[in-house]
Design an enzyme around this catalytic site. Sequence first.
Site, PDB file in Angstrom:
ATOM      1  N   MET A  30      45.408  55.609  42.470  1.00 55.90           N
ATOM      2  CA  MET A  30      45.738  55.362  43.881  1.00 55.90           C
ATOM      3  C   MET A  30      46.866  54.340  43.980  1.00 55.90           C
ATOM      4  O   MET A  30      47.077  53.729  45.037  1.00 55.90           O
ATOM      5  CB  MET A  30      44.504  54.880  44.648  1.00 55.90           C
ATOM      6  N   HIS A  37      45.635  50.540  34.338  1.00 53.73           N
ATOM      7  CA  HIS A  37      46.195  51.888  34.512  1.00 53.73           C
ATOM      8  C   HIS A  37      47.118  52.240  33.346  1.00 53.73           C
ATOM      9  O   HIS A  37      47.126  53.368  32.855  1.00 53.73           O
ATOM     10  CB  HIS A  37      47.007  51.971  35.804  1.00 53.73           C
ATOM     11  N   ASP A 150      35.067  52.052  36.587  1.00 52.57           N
ATOM     12  CA  ASP A 150      34.413  52.878  37.612  1.00 52.57           C
ATOM     13  C   ASP A 150      33.439  53.801  36.878  1.00 52.57           C
ATOM     14  O   ASP A 150      33.656  55.010  36.789  1.00 52.57           O
ATOM     15  CB  ASP A 150      35.474  53.676  38.377  1.00 52.57           C
ATOM     16  N   GLN A 153      32.022  56.783  38.734  1.00 53.63           N
ATOM     17  CA  GLN A 153      33.063  57.799  38.965  1.00 53.63           C
ATOM     18  C   GLN A 153      33.261  58.655  37.712  1.00 53.63           C
ATOM     19  O   GLN A 153      33.366  59.879  37.794  1.00 53.63           O
ATOM     20  CB  GLN A 153      34.368  57.107  39.345  1.00 53.63           C
ATOM     21  N   SER A 185      41.698  45.301  38.561  1.00 53.83           N
ATOM     22  CA  SER A 185      41.468  46.195  39.701  1.00 53.83           C
ATOM     23  C   SER A 185      42.558  45.934  40.724  1.00 53.83           C
ATOM     24  O   SER A 185      42.976  44.777  40.915  1.00 53.83           O
ATOM     25  CB  SER A 185      40.100  45.891  40.310  1.00 53.83           C
TER      26      SER A 185
HETATM   27  O1  PAF Z   1      39.898  55.646  40.463  1.00 57.31           O
HETATM   28  C1  PAF Z   1      40.750  55.899  41.339  1.00 57.31           C
HETATM   29  O2  PAF Z   1      41.801  55.293  41.427  1.00 57.31           O
HETATM   30  C2  PAF Z   1      40.468  57.015  42.360  1.00 57.31           C
HETATM   31  O3  PAF Z   1      39.123  57.055  42.710  1.00 57.31           O
HETATM   32  C3  PAF Z   1      40.972  58.399  41.898  1.00 57.31           C
HETATM   33  C4  PAF Z   1      40.243  58.876  40.648  1.00 57.31           C
HETATM   34  C5  PAF Z   1      42.461  58.337  41.628  1.00 57.31           C
HETATM   35  C6  PAF Z   1      40.723  59.428  42.996  1.00 57.31           C
HETATM   36  O4  PAF Z   1      41.367  59.091  44.178  1.00 57.31           O
END
Ligand code: PAF
Length: 286
Positions: A30, A37, A150, A153, A185
């Site tokens: 995002m 990242h 996450d 997720q 984060s």
């Molecule tokens: O982890 C994230 O940044 C978001 O939840 C993702 C996986 C890009 C989905 O919008």
Amino acid sequence: MDILHSVAEMHRFADRVHHSGRTIGFVPTMGFLHEGHVSLMHIARQHADVLVVSIFVNPTQFGPGEDFESYPRDFERDRRMVAAAGADCLYYPDANEMYPDGYQTMVCVRDVTRNLCGLSRPTHFEGVATVVTKLFNAVKPQCAVFGQKDFQQLVVIKRMVKDLNMDIDIIGAPIVREPDGIAMSSRNKYLGPAERQAARCLSRALDAVRARVQAGEHAAQALISLATDIISAEPLGRIDYIRVCDVETLRDVELLENDAVMAVAVFFEKARLIDNAVLHVNGQQS
Ligand code: PAF
């Protein structure tokens, strides 16, 4: 590096890569990128020939009153970081491309979305599963990398990929921490200096829990109490949850018999931070 905005452009790019016999590794984000990242991008690079990164702040995963509008955004800085990480393509669709007028399909993963973040963010994972499905369909990757910060997720995406027979290898990547122990984060930006200092209690609590497990404690309640004592000693923090769950089903466990995860979510004013530790009954903690 190509910067693509539409599904049609993304499909053409993906088809070209596949026709040349190469594979695509994918990192969905995002934006407002950080070293966490970048580590996902490096991992994706090791597993595929071509690296695609997406940036899309997905409205459907934010609930009412959450931080969709204020979520930090800085495309120029992100573009430079993605290019420096050696990506071949940055997929940057807008909300109309992702959810055009008349859009009405959502992806719902059931049991593993109910506990933990699902308790206080009941629509969150439907939004995540939906956007990740749409991104997978646009990018057509052979593998995709998600951070273990996450944790839920990652479990949800693995479940979805298995249940829907998506031919994509899902790779979990280790949590990247700041020197003070705070998990990286994009939402750390919301922390003022005092909250930033206070937020160190999350990793401190998880370290103490790991040590206690290593010393032979297997009762979940004792571990939860230990973490609660450490985190609630910080007056700036407000605990959303501290739970110990099975790593696959994400159901609460009472006793550590198999690998489990302690997952925590704590509010520090505007920021809701999550963190976790995987607890191994026998062997090193991670
Ligand atoms: O982890 C994230 O940044 C978001 O939840 C993702 C996986 C890009 C989905 O919008």
